[in-house]
Design a protein around this motif. Structure first.
Motif, PDB file in Angstrom:
ATOM      1  N   VAL A 162       0.850  -1.191   0.000  1.00 34.01           N
ATOM      2  CA  VAL A 162       0.000   0.000   0.000  1.00 34.01           C
ATOM      3  C   VAL A 162       0.885   1.240   0.000  1.00 34.01           C
ATOM      4  N   ASP A 163       0.530   2.210  -0.807  1.00 34.16           N
ATOM      5  CA  ASP A 163       1.220   3.501  -0.808  1.00 34.16           C
ATOM      6  C   ASP A 163       0.630   4.350   0.323  1.00 34.16           C
ATOM      7  N   VAL A 164       1.297   4.340   1.448  1.00 33.61           N
ATOM      8  CA  VAL A 164       0.774   5.014   2.643  1.00 33.61           C
ATOM      9  C   VAL A 164       0.586   6.504   2.402  1.00 33.61           C
ATOM     10  N   GLU A 165       1.508   7.145   1.710  1.00 33.09           N
ATOM     11  CA  GLU A 165       1.393   8.580   1.472  1.00 33.09           C
ATOM     12  C   GLU A 165       0.185   8.908   0.602  1.00 33.09           C
ATOM     13  N   ALA A 166      -0.092   8.072  -0.376  1.00 39.03           N
ATOM     14  CA  ALA A 166      -1.271   8.299  -1.211  1.00 39.03           C
ATOM     15  C   ALA A 166      -2.547   8.149  -0.384  1.00 39.03           C
ATOM     16  N   VAL A 167      -2.542   7.154   0.482  1.00 39.20           N
ATOM     17  CA  VAL A 167      -3.701   6.972   1.372  1.00 39.20           C
ATOM     18  C   VAL A 167      -3.831   8.167   2.311  1.00 39.20           C
TER      19      VAL A 167
END
Length: 252
Positions: free
Chosen positions: A223-228
């Motif tokens: 998962v792309d945490v920054e995008a989330v």
């Protein structure tokens, strides 16, 4: 013998004056002391007994009245004696009677000022119910919080819906907003756990939008945490400007 006094005054005039005074006293208080009744010992005992009984009865009435007043002030809303545990117990009892609630317990009360307390209940609910049923559930819990809040005590609750923890307060509007935000975030790709409650402050919790706290956990990998984080921040700040937001990956 002559009754004349020197100066030519007659003693009989003085006697008539004394007799007139005696007649006045007699008319007011009776001709002699026998006209005043003398109570016997049994009569005196009976009078004192009645007086004592009256004093005792009045004392009992005063004590009962004061007890009822103090009890009403302590148990009622808007009094001067906060009873946080009693308020929490009442909320827990009401929450357990609401449909779809599976469990309800209480945390220890938190003192927020000289005569103010926050109390928090932990409520578990059926996570499989539909959106309308959830909204009704939260409305009922908010109403219960409002009914048991008062007298220096504010009642809060955190509802466990499985993948989301949602805060309930006496404000129906804020409660529904938290539920809506939690739904939005839970449906975001990569999110697996959401908490939408309030920020903890020494002065107590608040329904102010800036005092809300949102925590999101993503899947531990892939998962792309920054995008989330960007998506979560946008969704939260639309409803709660300046709310505290935390986004992190769950530990694998």
């Amino acid at each position: 013998m002559s009754t004349d006094r020197p100066g030519g005054q007659d003693d009989r005039r003085d006697w008539r004056t004394h007799e007139d005074e005696d007649d006045d006293l007699g008319r007011a208080f009776g001709p002699d002391t026998a006209s005043v009744p003398v109570r016997t010992t049994p009569q005196r005992v009976r009078s004192w007994s009645l007086l004592l009984a009256g004093v005792v009865v009045v004392g009992i009435v005063i004590v009962v009245a004061l007890s009822m007043i103090v009890g009403s002030v302590q148990d009622g809303v808007g009094g001067v004696f906060p009873r946080p545990q009693a308020a929490l117990d009442r909320f827990v009892t009401q929450a357990r009677s609401i449909e779809y609630v599976t469990a309800a317990t209480g945390d220890d009360p938190t003192k927020t000022s000289f005569a103010s307390y926050d109390v928090t209940a932990r409520v578990s609910a059926d996570a499989t119910i539909g959106p309308d049923a959830k909204t009704l559930l939260f409305d009922q819990l908010s109403a219960a919080a409002g009914a048991t809040t008062g007298n220096g005590v504010t009642v809060w609750a955190v509802v466990d819906l499985g993948t989301a923890d949602v805060g309930v307060s006496p404000s129906r509007e804020r409660t529904e907003q938290r539920l809506a935000v939690a739904r939005t975030l839970a449906s975001t790709a990569g999110v697996q756990q959401v908490s939408c409650v309030w920020a903890a402050h020494d002065a107590g919790r608040s329904d102010d939008p800036a005092d809300q706290r949102v925590t999101v956990e993503t899947a531990p990998t892939g998962v792309d945490v920054e995008a989330v984080r960007t998506q979560v921040t946008d969704a939260v700040h639309r409803v709660f400007p300046a709310a505290t937001i935390e986004v992190s990956a769950a530990k694998g």
